[in-house]
Design a protein around this motif. Structure first.
Motif, short mmCIF file in Angstrom:
data_model
loop_
_atom_site.label_atom_id
_atom_site.label_comp_id
_atom_site.label_asym_id
_atom_site.label_seq_id
_atom_site.Cartn_x
_atom_site.Cartn_y
_atom_site.Cartn_z
N GLN A 128 15.73 29.74 36.17
CA GLN A 128 15.42 27.77 36.40
C GLN A 128 16.19 27.39 34.66
O GLN A 128 15.61 28.06 34.13
N ARG A 129 16.83 26.42 35.19
CA ARG A 129 17.40 26.12 33.98
C ARG A 129 17.05 24.51 33.77
O ARG A 129 16.42 24.04 32.45
N GLU A 130 16.63 23.78 34.91
CA GLU A 130 16.70 22.74 34.28
C GLU A 130 14.84 22.13 33.81
O GLU A 130 14.22 21.75 33.27
N ALA A 131 13.61 23.93 34.38
CA ALA A 131 12.77 23.29 34.39
C ALA A 131 12.25 24.20 32.98
O ALA A 131 11.48 23.89 32.33
N ASN A 132 13.53 24.31 32.70
CA ASN A 132 13.21 25.27 31.03
C ASN A 132 13.94 24.26 29.79
O ASN A 132 14.23 25.09 28.64
N ARG A 133 14.12 23.16 30.14
CA ARG A 133 15.23 22.41 28.82
C ARG A 133 14.53 22.44 28.06
O ARG A 133 12.87 21.86 28.19
N GLY A 134 15.11 22.50 27.18
CA GLY A 134 14.14 22.83 25.30
C GLY A 134 14.29 21.29 24.98
O GLY A 134 14.25 20.31 24.96
N LEU A 135 13.77 21.36 23.84
CA LEU A 135 13.31 20.39 22.57
C LEU A 135 14.03 20.96 21.45
O LEU A 135 13.94 21.93 20.69
N GLU A 136 14.61 19.97 20.51
CA GLU A 136 15.36 20.73 19.36
C GLU A 136 14.15 20.15 18.12
O GLU A 136 13.71 19.47 18.49
N ILE A 137 14.04 20.95 16.79
CA ILE A 137 13.21 21.00 15.84
C ILE A 137 14.16 19.16 14.99
O ILE A 137 13.32 18.60 14.38
N GLU A 138 15.38 19.19 15.12
CA GLU A 138 15.91 17.87 14.85
C GLU A 138 15.93 17.18 14.53
O GLU A 138 15.82 16.94 15.68
N GLY A 139 14.98 15.70 13.26
CA GLY A 139 14.61 14.32 13.92
C GLY A 139 13.06 14.48 14.55
O GLY A 139 12.69 13.51 13.93
N LYS A 140 12.53 15.63 14.63
CA LYS A 140 11.38 15.41 14.99
C LYS A 140 10.21 14.98 13.65
O LYS A 140 11.40 15.65 12.23
N THR A 141 8.98 14.79 12.73
CA THR A 141 8.88 15.58 12.57
C THR A 141 7.01 16.03 12.18
O THR A 141 6.31 15.96 12.94
N ILE A 142 7.66 16.82 11.27
CA ILE A 142 6.46 18.36 11.50
C ILE A 142 5.21 18.01 10.11
O ILE A 142 5.63 17.36 8.55
N GLY A 143 4.19 17.68 10.48
CA GLY A 143 3.16 17.87 9.86
C GLY A 143 2.49 18.72 9.53
O GLY A 143 1.81 19.40 10.19
N LEU A 144 2.29 19.15 7.74
CA LEU A 144 1.36 20.54 7.48
C LEU A 144 -0.24 20.02 6.85
O LEU A 144 0.78 19.19 5.99
N ILE A 145 -0.72 20.30 7.40
CA ILE A 145 -2.56 20.39 6.66
C ILE A 145 -2.57 21.78 5.21
O ILE A 145 -2.06 22.76 5.76
N GLY A 146 -3.06 21.42 4.67
CA GLY A 146 -2.78 22.94 3.65
C GLY A 146 -1.34 22.84 2.52
O GLY A 146 -0.73 23.21 3.95
N TYR A 147 -1.42 22.66 1.45
CA TYR A 147 -0.12 23.21 1.05
C TYR A 147 -0.56 24.08 -0.42
O TYR A 147 0.12 23.42 -1.24
N GLY A 148 -0.71 24.69 0.21
CA GLY A 148 -1.02 26.04 -0.53
C GLY A 148 0.76 27.10 -0.43
O GLY A 148 1.14 26.77 0.00
N ASN A 149 0.08 28.39 -0.31
CA ASN A 149 1.10 29.35 0.02
C ASN A 149 2.11 29.11 1.40
O ASN A 149 2.66 29.45 1.46
N MET A 150 1.25 29.17 2.35
CA MET A 150 1.23 29.41 3.49
C MET A 150 2.17 28.07 3.69
O MET A 150 3.21 28.20 4.89
N GLY A 151 1.41 27.17 3.64
CA GLY A 151 2.58 25.89 4.08
C GLY A 151 3.72 25.33 3.22
O GLY A 151 4.50 25.23 4.30
N LYS A 152 4.03 26.00 1.68
CA LYS A 152 4.97 26.20 1.44
C LYS A 152 6.66 26.80 2.28
O LYS A 152 7.28 26.79 2.04
N ALA A 153 5.43 28.37 2.83
CA ALA A 153 6.43 28.90 3.09
C ALA A 153 7.40 28.52 4.42
O ALA A 153 8.40 28.38 4.62
N PHE A 154 6.06 27.78 5.05
CA PHE A 154 6.91 27.26 6.33
C PHE A 154 7.68 26.07 5.98
O PHE A 154 8.72 25.52 6.55
N ALA A 155 6.97 24.89 5.14
CA ALA A 155 7.89 23.90 4.80
C ALA A 155 9.48 24.26 4.53
O ALA A 155 10.74 24.07 5.22
#
Ligand SMILES: O=C(O)[C@H](O)COP(=O)(O)O
Length: 315
Positions: A128-155
């Motif tokens: 199934q191709r159409e049903a599995n059309r995805g999204l891109e991270i580019e252009g999105k706003t990602i919000g992290l709650i907590g910016y210690g070791n783990m939050g920084k590593a994700f950023a």
């Protein structure tokens, strides 16, 4: 000094402690009660999350000088009692932060690209191709709650995706090249993805509840590699049903019970869990975000280094 190890870790931990002059004793299986009965003989204790080191336990540990928590979360140790008893507690978020950052990215990429469901479909002969059309991270706003070791590593791993990374942390004025600090309201009004990187505290327990979710302006995706008890699962399920939460990548669950005593068993799980296991826009992993081949060694090394720095000349 005698050190009791309650969980199995990378051999570098015991080797490193031995080189520092400590005597290692392993007991990975005895019950909490059995450990309590002999803890007064030890000066050091190494634990992951097998059981909570509560006041009753710690009060029996009359000779204990340090606890090495091989991991990030310290909620399984009664830190105020430990402090009163002069026991130094070391954790090791430096050892598994990179693993957590990469796992959070993996959950997000899988959700956006439907990797988890597309794989199962192809395995069962569905193309199934159409049903599995995805999204891109580019252009999105990602919000992290907590910016210690783990939050920084994700950023850090989000660098290169051309997305905006915002974070909220109770600590003010954290400067970092990979993300912008904002207040909670700004975060809630702008993000497409919310990722949790907070320890479990009075402030963060049940933090993601219906009221909290309603404050988000856009429908959003949720990633949780932090603590399951920070999310009220029934409110999450309602938000998934209404479409307010578009999908969720969860490495941790509210139903891990104590997380530290009896790891969750199917028969004890509330009904909301069934929804999570069946929803196509939900990915569940069994609290493995920090568990990589590499982090196993890095966690061990971090604890040895911290113990060495603390006890230099004392052992
Ligand atoms: O706090 C951590 O580092 C992770 O949640 C892993 O903890 P664990 O010791 O239960 O694997």
């Amino acid at each position: 000094m005698k050190v009791l190890h309650l969980d199995q870790n990378h051999p570098a931990l015991a080797e490193g402690l031995a080189q520092l002059g400590f005597e290692n004793h392993m007991d990975y299986n005895s019950s909490k009660t059995a450990i309590e009965a002999k803890i007064q003989d030890y000066q050091g204790l190494i634990i992951r999350s097998r059981f909570p080191l509560d006041a009753t336990f710690l009060q029996k540990a009359t000779q204990l000088k340090f606890i090495g928590r091989v991991g990030a979360g310290l909620e399984n140790i009664d830190l105020s009692v430990a402090k009163k008893m002069g026991i130094t507690c070391f954790n090791a978020p430096e050892g598994n932060r990179n693993a957590v950052g990469e796992h959070a990215l993996g959950l997000l990429l899988s959700l956006f690209n439907k990797l988890h469901t597309a794989h199962v479909e192809v395995q069962s002969g569905l193309w199934q191709r159409e049903a599995n059309r995805g999204l891109e991270i580019e252009g999105k706003t990602i919000g992290l709650i907590g910016y210690g070791n783990m939050g920084k590593a994700f950023a850090k791993v989000l660098r290169g995706f051309d997305c905006e990374v915002l974070f909220y942390d109770i600590k003010e004025n954290i400067a970092d090249e990979n993300a912008t600090q904002v207040d909670l309201q700004t975060l809630q009004e702008n993000v497409d993805v919310l990722s949790l990187h907070t320890p479990l505290t009075e402030l963060t327990e049940k933090m993601v509840n219906a009221e909290f979710i309603s404050r988000f302006k856009k429908n959003f995706w949720l990633i949780n590699t932090a603590r399951g008890k920070s999310v009220v699962t029934k409110d999450l399920v309602e938000a998934l049903k209404s479409g307010k939460i578009l999908g969720a990548g969860l490495d941790v669950l509210e139903f891990e019970k104590s997380s530290f005593e009896d790891f969750f068993t199917q028969k004890n799980l509330p009904a909301e869990f069934n929804y999570l296991t069946k929803a196509k826009n939900v990915i569940l992993t069994p609290h493995i975000a920090g568990w990589t081949q590499e982090s196993n060694y890095k966690l061990a090394k971090t604890i040895v280094d911290k113990v060495a720095a603390h006890f230099s000349n004392e052992v």
